[in-house]
Design an enzyme around this catalytic site. Structure first.
Site, PDB file in Angstrom:
ATOM      1  N   GLU A 116       0.790  -1.252   0.031  1.00 55.56           N
ATOM      2  CA  GLU A 116      -0.048  -0.027  -0.087  1.00 55.56           C
ATOM      3  C   GLU A 116       0.731   1.313   0.152  1.00 55.56           C
ATOM      4  OE1 GLU A 116      -3.858   1.768   2.757  1.00 55.56           O
ATOM      5  OE2 GLU A 116      -2.170   0.676   3.824  1.00 55.56           O
ATOM      6  N   LYS A 152     -10.259   0.668  -1.159  1.00 59.69           N
ATOM      7  CA  LYS A 152     -10.143   0.407   0.252  1.00 59.69           C
ATOM      8  C   LYS A 152     -11.539   0.756   0.923  1.00 59.69           C
ATOM      9  CE  LYS A 152      -6.985   1.217   4.277  1.00 59.69           C
ATOM     10  NZ  LYS A 152      -5.780   2.168   4.632  1.00 59.69           N
ATOM     11  N   CYS A 209      -4.575  -3.251   4.189  1.00 63.20           N
ATOM     12  CA  CYS A 209      -4.175  -2.657   5.403  1.00 63.20           C
ATOM     13  C   CYS A 209      -5.206  -2.877   6.472  1.00 63.20           C
ATOM     14  CB  CYS A 209      -3.751  -1.302   5.276  1.00 63.20           C
ATOM     15  SG  CYS A 209      -2.594  -0.832   6.580  1.00 63.20           S
TER      16      CYS A 209
END
Length: 512
Positions: free
Chosen positions: A82, A184, A217
């Site tokens: 990321e 995300k 993440c």
């Protein structure tokens, strides 16, 4: 039947080749790259598109080198972290020059390498596509995506500046085709990006390992979309991350490995390397093995490529997850052998308890200060039970405690937990229990168990200088989870059963 020497050699060669073919069909070679990002030193000041491209090309050059190295080692898929192309800490406006508009592969088929002129301002997509094509491997990278309003998923909503900005994974096939785009869901203080107006659950198929799911993440800590993917039978999870390590419970390799074990999936975890931001720790984690890297003090601040052959995991439901690890017999007394009688439910502790904060949460603790013992600590009615025997321990140098927490974590994110953890304290005072520790000398054989009100329990054993151990795990009816481990390779930092109460994330966890 008699065989000549030549016939015997031919026979053995045939058997070997057939065995290799079967082995290759049941496994694949994966690579992840922990990247030391070339950063924009003033990310809050807008850059022109040309300046942003010059900056990103420096990181893309590193990606190119690592893709070539991975391909030379037989990798079929490579994952980059990321924020690996531009870095972090941008504002909504200052990231503008770094963004490209990523077409939806579900809406159109596009190979940026062979059709570069179909979409304007897609130089990064073209470079990544050609990288995948040049080295004949699937490639996943993370980038900034700008989408015009309205979105098909949100026709009536739009940010005030008239477009959407997303933290985005892009996946390319081995011929350069753009096969997946994921935005995300769970942002972590990312003012430059929007939360997607509708949850995206994104997968793509490969000829060598079937289906892969995409998360980024902070997503790994929440139900959507990580657990949605698992419950849909996805067994391979691709995980670009810029993970800031948080000992003693949420170090990168510690939790990413725990998720792999607890959810019974393979996790391809690619992290950033940045010492100032405490970012390191990447790995190729399966329910049976772990290939990982975690920098420690005095290590040079540099990237690291990991390559490993891993098994293809067949699709299955989350309810089958317990089959992924070796079972642990229920135990009673000081029992560390493989055949033990059932143990009774943990009784309330007769030892003095104290409260200390770990990860900003008020844990109830009892000290682990005998050569061997059974200890129990409870937070409300949630009780953690530890049977242990020290195999190396000097209580004049190291203090340990068993902690329990049942509640809602509310610092830098809100999520409901039930956690059991045996930890080395930072000093010799009980008040230091729960603080960050990276080194330890004491070793124990142990059984850690509790009855959880969730089936989502993630086990980990982390030892001296950030090394992962492989515990044995048992799940039983009624929510009981037991983790057993012996013959530690290094001193114990943390042994943890991390239960996630996803259904209570939006309300306070009641202590009954």
């Amino acid at each position: 039947m008699c065989l000549t020497q030549g016939e015997m050699l031919l026979f053995l060669l045939l058997v070997f080749c057939l065995g290799e073919t079967e082995s290759a069909a049941d496994s694949y070679v994966a690579a992840v790259y922990e990247h030391r990002v070339v950063l924009n030193l003033d990310p809050r000041v807008p850059m022109s598109r040309r300046e942003a491209l010059i900056h990103m090309q420096k990181n893309l050059d590193v990606y190119e080198q690592q893709a070539a190295r991975a391909a030379q080692q037989g990798a079929q898929i490579i994952v980059f972290p990321e924020d690996g192309l531009q870095g972090f800490n941008f504002t909504r406006s200052s990231i503008s020059g770094y963004m490209e508009t990523v077409p939806d592969p579900q809406e159109e088929s596009w190979n940026p390498c062979t059709e570069p002129h179909r979409h304007n301002n897609t130089e990064v997509l073209q470079r990544l596509s050609c990288m995948a094509r040049s080295y004949s491997l699937y490639l996943v990278a993370n980038m900034a995506d700008r989408q015009p309003c309205p979105l098909k998923t949100a026709p009536s909503s739009c940010p005030p500046d008239g477009h959407w900005q997303f933290n985005t994974n892009v996946a390319f096939s081995s011929d350069g085709l753009l096969v997946a785009r994921y935005h995300k869901q769970n942002l972590y203080f990312e003012e430059s990006f929007d939360t997607p107006p509708k949850l995206e659950v994104i997968t793509f198929d490969t000829p060598f390992a079937g289906k892969f799911g995409l998360i980024i993440c902070f997503d790994i800590l929440f139900h959507d979309p990580a657990i949605v993917l698992v419950e849909r039978g996805v067994r391979q999870v691709i995980f670009p991350t810029a993970w800031m390590n948080a000992l003693p419970l949420l170090d990168s390799i510690q939790f990413h490995r725990a998720f792999s074990l607890g959810a019974n999936v393979t996790v391809l975890s690619a992290n950033i390397r940045n010492d100032r931001l405490i970012m390191t720790g990447s790995g190729i984690f399966t329910p049976f093995s772990a290939t990982f890297h975690h920098a420690v003090k005095e290590d040079p601040e540099e990237g690291r490529l990991l390559v490993a052959r891993v098994p293809v995991l067949e699709p299955m439901g989350v309810n089958e997850e317990a089959e992924s690890t070796s079972s642990v017999p229920s135990e009673s007394g000081h029992c560390y052998e493989d055949s033990c009688p059932d143990s009774p439910s943990p009784a309330p502790s007769s030892y003095p308890t104290f409260t200390a904060y770990m990860m900003h949460d008020p844990f109830k603790f009892v000290l682990i200060n005998k050569s061997e013992d059974n200890v129990t600590v409870c937070d409300g009615t949630f009780c953690c039970h530890l049977q242990y025997k020290w195999t190396a321990h000097d209580q004049r140098k190291e203090l340990y405690a068993l902690g329990a927490f049942a509640g809602t974590h509310t610092v830098n994110g809100r999520y409901a937990l039930q956690v059991c953890a045996a930890v080395r304290c930072a000093g010799l005072e009980p008040s230091s229990c729960g603080q960050k520790v990276e080194e330890a000398e004491s070793k124990m054989d142990f059984l850690l168990e509790a009855t959880f009100q969730t089936k989502y329990v993630y086990p980990s054993v982390l030892v001296n200088r950030m090394v992962l151990e492989q515990p044995k795990l048992e799940r039983a009816a009624g929510g009981r989870v037991a983790m057993k481990h012996s013959n530690m390779s290094g001193g114990l930092i943390t042994a943890c059963l991390y239960g996630r109460m996803y259904h209570l994330d939006n309300e306070r966890l009641a202590v009954q």
